[in-house]
Design an enzyme around this catalytic site. Structure first.
Site, mmCIF file in Angstrom:
data_model
loop_
_atom_site.group_PDB
_atom_site.id
_atom_site.type_symbol
_atom_site.label_atom_id
_atom_site.label_comp_id
_atom_site.label_asym_id
_atom_site.label_seq_id
_atom_site.Cartn_x
_atom_site.Cartn_y
_atom_site.Cartn_z
ATOM 1 N N HIS A 164 29.232 59.505 72.506
ATOM 2 C CA HIS A 164 28.990 58.897 71.439
ATOM 3 C C HIS A 164 27.906 58.015 71.253
ATOM 4 C CE1 HIS A 164 30.076 56.235 67.963
ATOM 5 N NE2 HIS A 164 30.908 57.266 67.681
ATOM 6 N N ASP B 19 34.125 54.883 78.108
ATOM 7 C CA ASP B 19 34.606 54.802 76.660
ATOM 8 C C ASP B 19 35.918 55.245 76.432
ATOM 9 O OD1 ASP B 19 34.871 55.244 74.209
ATOM 10 O OD2 ASP B 19 32.863 56.394 73.653
ATOM 11 N N GLN C 161 38.783 57.490 72.570
ATOM 12 C CA GLN C 161 39.611 58.594 72.410
ATOM 13 C C GLN C 161 40.756 59.107 73.512
ATOM 14 O OE1 GLN C 161 39.490 60.165 69.480
ATOM 15 N NE2 GLN C 161 37.533 59.617 68.923
ATOM 16 N N LYS D 112 41.371 53.354 65.983
ATOM 17 C CA LYS D 112 41.804 54.493 66.169
ATOM 18 C C LYS D 112 43.198 54.711 67.051
ATOM 19 C CE LYS D 112 37.017 55.934 67.189
ATOM 20 N NZ LYS D 112 36.886 56.848 66.193
ATOM 21 N N CYS E 214 28.802 61.333 65.537
ATOM 22 C CA CYS E 214 28.168 60.481 66.105
ATOM 23 C C CYS E 214 27.679 60.810 67.557
ATOM 24 C CB CYS E 214 28.792 59.124 66.135
ATOM 25 S SG CYS E 214 29.128 58.185 64.498
#
Length: 417
Positions: A127, A205, A208, A231, A371
């Site tokens: 991202h 990261d 997700q 999220k 992104c």
């Protein structure tokens, strides 16, 4: 394929936003969860109750309302810590979002520990939030960024290439735990073993992964992970950084102001211990409290249950979408392990046009580069459409999506005849 839909049936009523018609009169089918999830009633209520019942600043007053707000705010920090199995809530730093959390690491640890010639390894699927901060650091320090590509067959991280890139100059390996485009899951243990072999740090990261699977920071073994509230059923405007305490203690302040200080003199200041050192100014109090409520909500459902259900419905989505002629899905097949999302293109149809017509049928999908412009350039496509699921989605949502997609493709085919 039989899908156990109990978790979805149990929770669907907690999200009244899903029970509505779109402007076209179609029943809403929300398949844009990788961009942002919907919020259950108890999270919305927690956000509202702060302003309605005990609105006050935190850490700065001894009166009743301030004490109540401070207790709720710090209780939320403990909830987030428990959600990721941190060793202490002092390892949780509240930020505006995951992007700020990555920038925090780049501007504190990076500025202090990275110098010209040092190397940071990323991947082509990151991202933008996990690329741009490191580009800015490279401009300031002269460090070198290297990028791992993907395997040709399954579009997963090319671990052979990663092994070839790691050397004594490597200071950091950072990548998405789960890709928001390919849905692939990073082999975290192997990445960390490679980093530890040369004394490098690891940042994940986890935007997700946190909403969809159990993330245990002690078991993972990374140095930092970043998360995004919106999220994972929480509000916008807040995220968090988890860092190992021994690493956080080596990081200088980034932003100055109230709350992050120990003592301030006209000539100099001394700074608070983590996490306060990194939380300058009045924080997003209501958002932090609601994030804690989201952690409670997900924990009550059970992250293992959520993950198991999403494996089933995600596989159902992949198989149904794969059967549509002219569709290309990016990322590994379900047998290799992937998130419950599919980024895809249809031959001869621009993703924006596709999603515009899907919206007319009530299907909320994403189109664009998500992104991840470097990844789409690597895949040699200008963008993609994306359908992403969460635990409150039903198999019937997938069926409605496939029906609308098939009709949309047929509509465009009429113009080619």
């Amino acid at each position: 394929m039989t899908i156990r839909v109990l978790v979805s049936l149990e929770t669907r009523g907690d999200f009244p936003i899903l029970d509505q018609k779109t402007e076209s009169g179609a029943q809403l089918v929300y398949l844009d969860n990788a961009a942002t999830s919907q919020k259950p009633n108890q999270v919305v209520d927690a956000h509202m109750f702060y302003y309605k019942d005990y609105n006050s600043n935190v850490h700065r007053g001894v009166h009743y309302l301030s004490s109540k707000a401070t207790d709720a705010y710090e209780l939320s920090r403990r909830k987030v810590a428990a959600f990721v199995n941190a060793t202490t809530d002092r390892e949780i730093v509240f930020t505006r979002n995951a992007s700020e959390a990555i920038n925090l690491v780049a501007n504190t640890w990076g500025t202090k520990h990275i110098k010209a010639g040092d190397e940071i390894i990323l991947s082509v699927l990151e991202h933008h939030s996990n690329i741009v901060p490191w580009q800015l650091l490279a401009e300031r320090t002269g460090c070198v960024l290297k990028f791992v590509e993907l395997t040709k067959d399954t579009q997963e991280l090319d671990m052979d290439q990663l092994r070839s890139l790691v050397n004594e100059k490597t200071r950091l390996i950072t990548t998405a735990h789960v890709s928001n485009v390919t849905g692939g899951v990073a082999p975290v243990k192997e990445i960390i073993d490679l980093a530890r072999g040369v004394g490098a740090k690891v940042l994940l990261d986890a935007c997700q992964s946190l909403p969809h699977m159990k993330v245990d920071v002690q078991a993972l073994g990374a140095d930092w992970i970043v998360g995004s509230s919106h999220k994972m059923c929480g509000p916008t405007g807040i995220g968090f950084l988890w860092g190992r305490m021994d690493v956080l203690e080596t990081m200088p302040p980034w932003m100055g102001g109230g709350e992050m200080i120990a003592d301030v003199y006209l000539e100099k200041s001394t700074y608070a211990e983590p996490p306060s050192r990194f939380e300058a100014g009045t924080p997003a109090i209501a958002e932090a409290i609601a994030l804690g409520e989201a952690c409670d909500y997900l924990t009550k459902i059970g992250m293992d249950r959520i993950h198991d259900y999403e494996i089933e419905i995600g596989t159902y989505l992949y198989e149904k979408l794969s059967a549509v002629p002219g569709v290309t899905i990016y990322g590994p097949p379900p047998a290799r392990g992937r998130a419950s999302l599919c980024a895809f293109n249809v031959d001869g149809i621009h993703a924006n046009d596709l999603c515009t017509l899907l919206d007319q049928a009530g299907i909320a999908c994403r189109s664009g580069h998500h992104c991840t412009q470097p990844l789409h350039r690597y895949l040699d496509v200008p963008g993609s459409a994306r359908a992403s699921l969460y635990f409150y989605n039903l198999p019937s949502d997938v069926d409605a999506f496939i029906d609308a997609l098939t009709s949309t493709i047929a509509f465009f085919a009429e113009f080619e005849e």
